[in-house]
Design a protein around this motif. Structure first.
Motif, mmCIF file in Angstrom:
data_model
loop_
_atom_site.group_PDB
_atom_site.id
_atom_site.type_symbol
_atom_site.label_atom_id
_atom_site.label_comp_id
_atom_site.label_asym_id
_atom_site.label_seq_id
_atom_site.Cartn_x
_atom_site.Cartn_y
_atom_site.Cartn_z
ATOM 1 N N GLU A 218 -21.786 2.051 -0.520
ATOM 2 C CA GLU A 218 -22.691 3.027 -1.143
ATOM 3 C C GLU A 218 -21.950 3.840 -2.214
ATOM 4 O OE1 GLU A 218 -25.599 6.073 0.977
ATOM 5 O OE2 GLU A 218 -25.131 4.320 2.204
ATOM 6 N N ALA A 219 -20.743 4.320 -1.835
ATOM 7 C CA ALA A 219 -19.947 5.127 -2.780
ATOM 8 C C ALA A 219 -19.590 4.302 -4.011
ATOM 9 C CB ALA A 219 -18.676 5.629 -2.104
ATOM 10 N N ALA A 220 -19.301 3.001 -3.796
ATOM 11 C CA ALA A 220 -18.943 2.132 -4.916
ATOM 12 C C ALA A 220 -20.178 1.832 -5.767
ATOM 13 C CB ALA A 220 -18.333 0.837 -4.400
ATOM 14 N N ALA A 226 -25.724 -2.240 -11.639
ATOM 15 C CA ALA A 226 -26.041 -3.618 -11.225
ATOM 16 C C ALA A 226 -25.725 -3.803 -9.743
ATOM 17 C CB ALA A 226 -25.235 -4.609 -12.065
ATOM 18 N N LEU A 227 -24.589 -3.216 -9.326
ATOM 19 C CA LEU A 227 -24.188 -3.329 -7.914
ATOM 20 C C LEU A 227 -25.169 -2.551 -7.038
ATOM 21 C CD1 LEU A 227 -21.634 -4.627 -6.513
ATOM 22 C CD2 LEU A 227 -20.837 -2.309 -6.199
ATOM 23 N N ARG A 230 -28.211 -4.665 -6.386
ATOM 24 C CA ARG A 230 -27.905 -5.710 -5.387
ATOM 25 C C ARG A 230 -27.765 -5.111 -3.994
ATOM 26 N NH1 ARG A 230 -22.947 -8.674 -7.953
ATOM 27 N NH2 ARG A 230 -22.661 -9.397 -5.821
ATOM 28 N N PHE A 231 -27.228 -3.890 -3.943
ATOM 29 C CA PHE A 231 -27.017 -3.217 -2.650
ATOM 30 C C PHE A 231 -28.369 -2.990 -1.961
ATOM 31 C CE2 PHE A 231 -26.576 0.966 -0.374
ATOM 32 C CZ PHE A 231 -25.797 0.497 0.667
ATOM 33 N N PHE A 232 -29.383 -2.593 -2.758
ATOM 34 C CA PHE A 232 -30.702 -2.344 -2.155
ATOM 35 C C PHE A 232 -31.414 -3.640 -1.803
ATOM 36 C CE2 PHE A 232 -30.436 1.935 -4.332
ATOM 37 C CZ PHE A 232 -30.295 2.629 -3.139
ATOM 38 N N VAL A 246 -15.262 -2.702 -8.601
ATOM 39 C CA VAL A 246 -15.962 -1.415 -8.777
ATOM 40 C C VAL A 246 -15.103 -0.263 -8.253
ATOM 41 C CG1 VAL A 246 -18.011 -0.100 -8.181
ATOM 42 C CG2 VAL A 246 -18.225 -2.499 -8.747
ATOM 43 N N ILE A 247 -14.387 -0.504 -7.161
ATOM 44 C CA ILE A 247 -13.503 0.562 -6.636
ATOM 45 C C ILE A 247 -12.440 0.882 -7.686
ATOM 46 C CG2 ILE A 247 -11.744 1.134 -4.895
ATOM 47 C CD1 ILE A 247 -13.321 -0.634 -2.912
#
Length: 700
Positions: A218-220, A226-227, A230-232, A246-247
């Protein structure tokens, strides 16, 4: 070729509070990267990076040492330049100048102590220079270790955004290893093994690991739209590589701080920390650093991080080595330096010959023929380079932003035991002052004594020890003195007419000025010229400013310098024959003295921020003692099995405090102290200081 190479370079520093394990961690890094085949220990006095005799005896780091090592990560070999910095506030300049030239840092925290006083200072310094960092919670094997408490404190006390990348498996005696939340694997060190065994995550920790992994993703995802999408849609579609990229982006942008943990002393977690340094901290190309100004035009110039670009390098430390002489530690931002070549120093407007170049490994040197952009090296052969100087090429000069150093707060008078040592002492002090910008030497005009000033008792103690051992000069020393300052509190309008008639030409200058306290945050002299219609010729105005600037070095109360002052030159007059630059300079100096006496001058003293960690039983005695020292207790917090008292105390009352604290707590309490601010001295004490300085108290 060189461009590609820089992707495989990391310039990092290790910074933390005293005793968080910086040097131990560096020793482990040197061991695991194959530089050392034997692990050095701070407590045995065998640590590679603590090479000074004083460091080995006391088990502390005094000078920041640089070293280079190599680490394999995902099939590639990376070069890591590491600077191990001191934790004691007395040597804060070492941390300051190291952070100025680093691309990234590892901030160490003790799993028991959490965020301590000096941790805050180094964190602020890293913010000031915009250094991305990884946090490493060390000493997970000690009783009272609490990883999540340390993460909470990083958020609350430092105002950072910590994101754990690992979870500890067990703690204290039961500390076995870590769960890597990026790869979702467990690393366990079995039976004192040097290498970890990679396992599946233990079932009893799976739910916790998944919860923290979600928080990490979530933090990333916040950093990358775009991420986020994809996360959702499908959190499982995010690969390890996506997450690492991303980190890394978030760390370089300083949006969040990844948190690792381990126990350096027990060799746990150090290899994972090295992997994280390579994966997430920036390489020299990620930080286009060589922004500066052209000394001839004052325009902004910018050189790319490229060996073919014009040279720009910053000298961040001068050190004396008994075998090769004076070393100048330099960070090269662009271009390259070759052994035997000349570089240009804009401060002195002279060329310097660099006869030899070294890659440093603590106090040993490896000769190099050429070093390029992105490297940290040591140069030999120069005549006049100081800390903070820019080195560049003469046809394309650049001045990089230099460093600011805190003013010394404590001084002692010293004299050589024998008359024949006088010259030796002078030369030794000049060398030490060149190495350390927070160490000052001056001769007291009234008494003729040599007064040395520094950042604290320990700082001066080490200086005297070095004089004795390195330079073979024995000294007598006086009692420590506080570096007071003076200030004025009310505005004053004043006129001074300077007249002198002698046989030939006379002297004449007439100035009308307003003297007032400087605006908040301004230092030095703020000079405003409001003279209209040529009542004072333009060419004399700089002389008036020079007069006030020099006069500020001596306050009217006890001769201490004024830190800030505002002068507005309103009007004046001149004589066509008798006026000259010197007359106006003298008018300013005498006018300053007269006006300052009317401007209600006050004495200022350094106030220190003190943190005392003590068992509960001694709280009452320690607080009573602090009150007696004019201290103001600001907070009393609980820490496992101990209480932490934070207070602001005048430095004048703190001499020998460590000994008193030991007595009060039967040796069980510890304290750390750092400079906080200057404040007005109470009238009764100011009277004593002024009387001692010049025998008169009529101004107070």
């Amino acid at each position: 070729m060189a461009k590609r190479d820089l992707h495989y370079t990391r310039n990092i520093g290790i910074m933390a509070h005293i005793d968080a394990g910086k040097t131990t961690t560096t020793e482990r890094i040197l061991y695991f990267t194959g530089v050392n085949h034997k692990i050095g220990e701070t407590h045995d006095g065998t640590a590679t990076m603590d090479w000074m005799v004083q460091e080995q005896e006391r088990g502390i780091t005094i000078t920041s040492a640089a070293t280079t090592c190599f680490w394999k990560y995902q099939g590639n070999e990376y070069k890591i330049n590491i600077i191990d910095t001191p934790g004691h506030v007395d040597f804060t300049v070492e941390v300051e100048r190291s952070l100025r030239v680093l691309d990234g840092a590892v901030a160490l925290f003790c799993a028991v102590g959490g965020v301590e006083a000096q941790s805050e200072t180094v964190w602020r310094q890293a913010n000031k220079y915009g250094v991305p960092r990884i946090a490493f919670v060390n000493k997970m094997d000690r009783s009272g270790a609490d990883f999540f408490k340390a993460v909470r404190e990083i958020k609350e006390k430092l105002g950072a955004n910590p994101v754990p990348l690992v979870l500890p498996i067990g703690a204290e005696d039961n500390y076995q290893g870590i769960i890597d939340l990026v790869e979702m694997k467990a690393y366990v060190w079995e039976n004192g093994a040097m290498e970890a065994t990679v396992k599946e995550i233990p079932e009893n920790m799976m739910a916790e690991a998944q919860e923290w992994r979600e928080k990490l993703v979530e933090a990333a995802a916040v950093q990358d739209e775009a991420l986020m999408e994809r996360f959702f849609e499908d959190p499982d579609s995010i690969t390890v590589e996506d997450l690492k990229a991303v980190i890394r982006k978030a760390v370089i942008a300083m949006d969040f701080c990844p948190v690792m943990c381990g126990s350096s002393f027990k060799n746990k977690g150090v290899q994972n920390l090295l992997d994280a340094v390579i994966a997430y901290l920036p390489n020299p190309l990620d930080i286009p650093n060589s922004k500066g100004t052209d000394p001839r035009t004052g325009e902004d110039v910018h050189f790319p991080v490229d060996p073919e670009a014009p040279l720009s390098a910053l000298a961040f430390k001068i050190a004396t080595d008994p075998f090769v002489g004076r070393l100048c530690y330099t960070r090269i931002y662009s271009g390259k330096i070759e052994a035997g070549s000349y570089v240009y120093n804009p401060r002195t407007d002279k060329k310097e010959r660099i006869s030899r170049l070294f890659q440093m490994h603590s106090n040993k040197q490896q000769p190099k023929e050429v070093l390029e952009a992105g490297d940290i090296c040591a140069c030999v052969g120069f005549k006049d380079i100081r800390t903070g100087d820019t080195l560049c090429s003469e046809d394309k000069p650049i001045v990089l932003e230099s460093m600011t150093f805190p003013e010394p707060v404590i001084g002692i008078a010293i004299e050589p035991l024998t008359q024949k040592d006088t010259d030796k002492l002078g030369m030794a002090l000049a060398k030490l002052a060149e190495e350390d910008p927070t160490f000052r030497v001056k001769t007291d005009e009234d008494s003729g004594q040599t007064v040395i000033s520094g950042m604290g008792e320990l700082h001066l103690d080490i200086i005297l020890d070095r004089l004795r051992r390195e330079f073979k000069v024995e000294c007598n020393q006086g009692a420590p003195q506080v570096s007071y300052k003076e200030a004025i509190t009310v505005p004053v309008d004043h006129r001074h007419v300077f007249k002198k008639q002698s046989g030939g030409r006379g002297k004449f200058a007439d100035i009308i000025f307003r003297m007032e306290p400087a605006e908040e945050g301004k230092e030095g002299l703020t000079f405003v010229n409001e003279v209209k219609g040529g009542n004072i010729p333009k060419e004399f105005i700089p002389s008036v400013e020079k007069g006030f600037k020099e006069a500020m070095q001596n306050g009217v109360l006890a001769g201490y310098a004024l830190e800030a002052l505002k002068i507005t030159l309103i009007d004046g007059s001149f004589h066509p024959v008798d006026s000259d630059a010197l007359s106006f300079e003298m008018a300013a100096k005498i006018g300053y003295k007269e006006a300052a006496q009317k401007a209600k001058p006050v004495l200022l003293e350094p106030i220190m921020k003190l943190e005392v960690v003590t068992p509960e039983d001694f709280m009452g005695d320690i607080i009573a003692d602090l009150n007696r020292r004019r201290g103001q207790v600001e907070s009393m917090d609980s820490r496992i099995g101990a209480r932490v008292i934070t207070a602001k105390v005048p430095l004048a009352e703190q001499f020998g405090y460590v000994t008193v604290l030991r007595t009060l707590s039967s040796g069980r309490a510890s304290s750390s102290m750092e400079f906080d601010h200057y404040a007005e001295v109470p009238k009764n004490i100011a009277r004593e200081v002024v009387e001692k300085a010049n025998g008169r108290v009529d101004l107070i």
